[in-house]
Write an enzyme that holds these catalytic residues in place. Sequence first.
Site, PDB file in Angstrom:
ATOM      1  N   GLU B 771       0.825  -1.209   0.000  1.00 13.93           N
ATOM      2  CA  GLU B 771       0.000   0.000   0.000  1.00 13.93           C
ATOM      3  C   GLU B 771       0.858   1.258   0.000  1.00 13.93           C
ATOM      4  OE1 GLU B 771      -3.333   0.355  -0.185  1.00 13.93           O
ATOM      5  OE2 GLU B 771      -3.591  -1.816  -0.435  1.00 13.93           O
ATOM      6  N   ASP B 772       1.801   1.299  -0.916  1.00 15.45           N
ATOM      7  CA  ASP B 772       2.643   2.482  -1.128  1.00 15.45           C
ATOM      8  C   ASP B 772       3.569   2.817   0.033  1.00 15.45           C
ATOM      9  OD1 ASP B 772       1.669   3.024  -3.649  1.00 15.45           O
ATOM     10  OD2 ASP B 772      -0.067   4.091  -2.837  1.00 15.45           O
TER      11      ASP B 772
END
Lengths: 295, 1152
Positions: B771-772
Amino acid sequence: MSNLFVNDDDDDDVQQRYQPTTTSIKEETEEEPEIVIKKEYGNDIQLEYQQFEDNAEEDEGEDDHDPIIDSIPLVMNTVSSKQRHSLHILQYPGRPKNRPLNNGAYSGSIKLESQYLEMTVPAEQQFFNKNKIDKWGEDITEQKLSGVLDKLESGAFAGKLINDGNERKVVLIPIDSSAQLRTSFKYIDNSDNANHQMLKKEYAKPESEVKNVTILQSAAKNSTQNQDGFAHTLGDSLKSIKKFDEEKWKYLNWRNNKNDPIITNLKNELENGSNHIELSTNTQFEDYIDKLINN
Amino acid sequence: MSKIKSESDDAFNELLKEEYKGKRLTDEINTAEDKWNLLPAFLKVKGLVKQHLDSFNYFVDTDLKKILQANSLVLSDVDPDFYVKYLDIKVGHKTNSPPGYKEVILPPHECRLRDLTYSAPIYVDVEYTRGRKIIRYNDLEIGRMPVMLRSNKCMLDGMNEKQMASVDECPLDPGGYFIVNGTEKVILVQEQLSKNRIIVEADEKKNVVQASVTSSTHERKSKTYVVTKNGKIYLKHNSISEDIPIVIVLKAAGITSDLEILQLVCGSDPNYQDLFVVNFEEAAKLEVFTQQQALYYIGKRVKTIRRAGAPKLSQLQEGIEALATTVIAHLTVSDLQFREKALYIATMARRVVMAMHNPKMVDDRDYVGNKRLELAGQLMSLLFEDLFKKFNSDFKANIDKILKKPSRTSEFDALLSINIHSNNITMGMNRAISTGNWSLKRFKMERAGVTHVLSRLSYISALGMMTRISSQFEKSRKVSGPRALQPSQFGMLCTADTPEGEACGLVKNLALMTHITTDDEELPIKKLCLALGCESIYALDSATLHTEGMYGIYLNGTLIGTTRFPVKFVTDFRRLRRNGKISAFVSIYTNTHHQAVHIATDGGRICRPLIIVENNRPKVTADHLRLLLDGQWEFDDFIKHGLVEYLDVNEENDSLIALYEKDIKENSTHVATTHLEIEPFTVLGAVAGLIPYPHHNQSPRNTYQCAMGKQAIGAIAYNQFRRIDTLLYFMVYPQQPMVKSKTIELINYDKLPAGQNATVAVMSYSGYDIEDALVLNKSSLDRGFGRCQVVRKNTIQLKKYPNHTKDILSGMRVNENNEPIFPHRALGPDGLGEVGSRIENGQVYANKYVPTNAGESTLGGHDQPQSAESHRESSAVYKGPEPSYVDQVMMSVSDNDQALIKVLLRQTRRPELGDKFSSRHGQKGVCGIIVQQEDFPFNDDGISPDIIMNPHGFPSRMTVGKMIELVSGKAGVLNGTLEYGTCFGGSKLEDMSQILIDKGFNYSGKDMLYSGITGECLQAYIFFGPIYYQKLKHMVLDKMHARARGPRAVLTRQPTEGRSRDGGLRLGEMERDCVIAYGASQLLLERLMISSDAFEIDCCNKCGLMGYNTWCTTCKSSENVIKMTIPYAAKLLFQELLSMNIAPRLRLGDVF
């Protein structure tokens, strides 16, 4: 022969070379008939009616494709005394120019302070619904035309090309103002007002007592101020209408006869007038624009 | 290749010299590439906040004088001979002070520190009567005006860098804001629909067409409509109770002939005539034939608001007044000539008829040409006029009061009483700017949220705020039209910079080259038009007005005449403008649909400069650019010489603008190109200009970056360490980006950057990067990557009380070992924290004591000994999970003569898990794990990255610009240059790849990396290089929060809300649903009651009401009273119901 009237956008004494609009005169075919009044205040007032003729003048502008083939001296003439004469263009919008004026008695009146002109002209009987006379009461034979005299901001001139065989010149005559005259149906208003007064009288009687009270109140209120702290007076427009109503009409005569000596004299004066100054430009284009913008 | 190298080299040297504009004076000048030099020249004279400064300057220099003239007389009702006349007004400058002298209260930075208002005195010259004499008095101060920083009334105007430094001011600070009571306030640009212009709209469902005009004068604002109703046309106005048939209105305005009305509205077009003719019947049915009848008709329907003292008007007068001043109020008739107004109404009617005939002839409200931007100056001028009127009326009331007195001992001098009111203007302006509430009495207008506190999070956030435009549109409404990107905003408003969410598309930002006009005089332009061949409306025949080929000339929306030669007229007009004869900001354009030439001189139009092209050749040549580079020419010289001109949105429609010089020739066959863009990248604004290669990104990413760029921590200003703001963030080691853009240089972002160049490896690592999330290198953090400082201001005021007691500071308290007690360990002998000392939770940084008897009055207390003054401790205690250090202590006196102490506390923070970072491409991520450098992968040179980013961030985001940034950055690092990622230009990818190849790297920016854990080389080549990373202000330390027990709200006895109040964590409705679904009822009971607001009540099982102390007050017994636990909120509800005569009765039953 007569001549043309050009609305040049000239400054009063400056005749500049930059005249993009003069060309527009050429196409102006639907121009209304124009009336030139010459008026003298006091006893003797003359009006002259002239049919406007299309007679375009050469554009002495700077169009490159249009070589100058001839130059004609420009002369500016003004009426000899500003107090006695002034020149105005009267427009009669909505009336085709090829329709001649009706025969009959013409007269004019003016309110000088308010710059308001009223003409009385014979009414058109042809299309008039005679039955309406019953309603409007009186025999209507004349019609009132009225309009505000507008100072021509940019300076307008009447021009005439005079061709005296060997001598040719263009005469420019500054016009003081123009007015668009519109019909005002006074007789309807008058009958309305009469009805109004009658109604008012009928209603007014029982209320007279109450009125006294209101007067007292408003008198007390007059000294106080509203919340902004500025006393309210009549608006500008109402003020000028009040002034207009208070002003007395001054009556003007209608001079229509071409052979009237006063007209011919005046005409002559304007054509070959006293101040026979030939115009040439000293002002540079830039100065002209500067003057225009900065004053 | 070598060319690129030398070019880039130069760029770097320039930057070392801090001068890049004068580069390569001897080089050949290529107009196509070097014309961008006009841009810095533009910004030099115009600046990024020039619109604010221009408008403020216009206000203080021109508008103030106009306001003074309009309100120049103060008369008395009592004494008719008395008058006060204002002759002149000046701000911060006396009549006899030397030219260029600017009188301001204190240097701006001192005002910031001391919580004062940066202002200048307002002087007026007055003439007034004293007895029989007329007296002239110069330089009378009537109040103080807040001064916009860097305006021509500000002391910083014209200062050089050194002088700026001497007054603690940052030379890069753009100015354009006010300092009121120590806070920096910006008046945001407000977007509005243009005033005094006709807007035609159609509702096709209701079959209604309406033309409306918002008239705005100094006195009033009103809106007039011309609408259709059942195919007939009416005039509608708020102060007329009934819609008036249009024919009656025109008759009232003096057009008595039906024929002329038809000519004015329809011309000779039979379609229009058919549509319109029904209106004549309406008037005939109502038996309105004459002007007088029409005026009566209107007068009867006017809603009269009679003010006290106003004369009573007859019906006819009401009608005249309504027509002259109320309807279309911006054309006020003051004489008998109504033609201008008649023509205006006729034009409105005509536009309605046109839209009835052809539904396409409606206007677009969202079109930028129909918008006007209201700036600080205009808002200030509205406010000032209101205050000045109030001032005058107060003054007048005061004079009247004195003059009324029958016997006065001395001669009355009016000026003695003027000073009493001078505070009103000062306070009024201060209050409006500091609260943002603009209340204008004369328009009955209340506007809130006009001003905002200037965000000083970083340099770019302050700058972004100055270019922001807020719309009057309601944010909550779900409308798409006003939010959509308008084609007409090209080059005027930034296409990328708008917030997400509710204000999306409503809040906009100015593009880089935008200029906003100020008002220009109308009259000279009118005269000029007449000279250029416009036929005045007074001599104009109505029949010819709408004939084919006749063009109306409209000055600011009002018909002033006609011309048959619109092309020639417009060309002549433009020629004059290019020659500098008329203001460069007057716009003219032809609208063939309306057969109209529109000239606009009003303020608030958005315009931008463009290079003029004549005969397919741009007028700016290499010679001109050389003059510019040599410093002989400025931007204004290009305007003066007619090489560049400003076009507003409407005039752009009349032009064919080439983007590049090569495009000029292509189009030459069809229509002649009229203008050439100065630089295409100016479609973006200052904030979007930071993005490298934005033209390679998916557009929403650029928008996201615009929002995040404002949250990045960086350098704020050169004077940042002198500032004492409520909360400031500094980056400890900010770097300018490796890949910059021309905008970055132009707005000096390279001098005050907000971010660092991180070496990024795009690969997966450890699984803590989902998630980044980012993987950070611990050694990089040790070296200072992402380190920032947070400073927070704490204000202590030492008050003085009416009974002559005051707050005091006292030294530290000591324990038995003569050491200061723990809370006082950071204090110095003066009772204030010592600069540099560490302050932990619970320690005191200002040991204040307040008098115990402060409330007592002084009266009657004379005989009590003063020495009995006793104080109680009221020290300022530091609260926080992490210790801070005292950074600065300032002691001063505020304007109410009380001691003002500001203690600045500092924390230095290194990145930790959960801190937020972002690149310049809208790719944000939190730190997922911090890994030892030993475990990080490394390349052949032994370089290990600072950040590892997961490659899954790329496919869905499509931020190709980020990849190119990496390649360009890597090439720059290897080459020793800074590369450009300017929008629609910048360093070419081919060249960058070539550099990589030459330096022995892969052309695509991929490297072979070795695992730091196993030492083996990784199975894939890794995309590896520098990317500029910003640290965002959202940090874990400010957000982390937990609570076991703590404060509760008084009313409900439930835990408080929010971290700042040490609140509880809410188990909300949806969470409740989950717990119910699980069937965990005991958990629900615990969360919702026991851990929240459990309360034991005594409930009577007989009557079902609550009692107390095992006693039911209703049944007067304790027989059936049962103790039970319910939420306090429920008990509260029962009691509240009881109070409104509803008896909630509990019926209890056994559970098992």
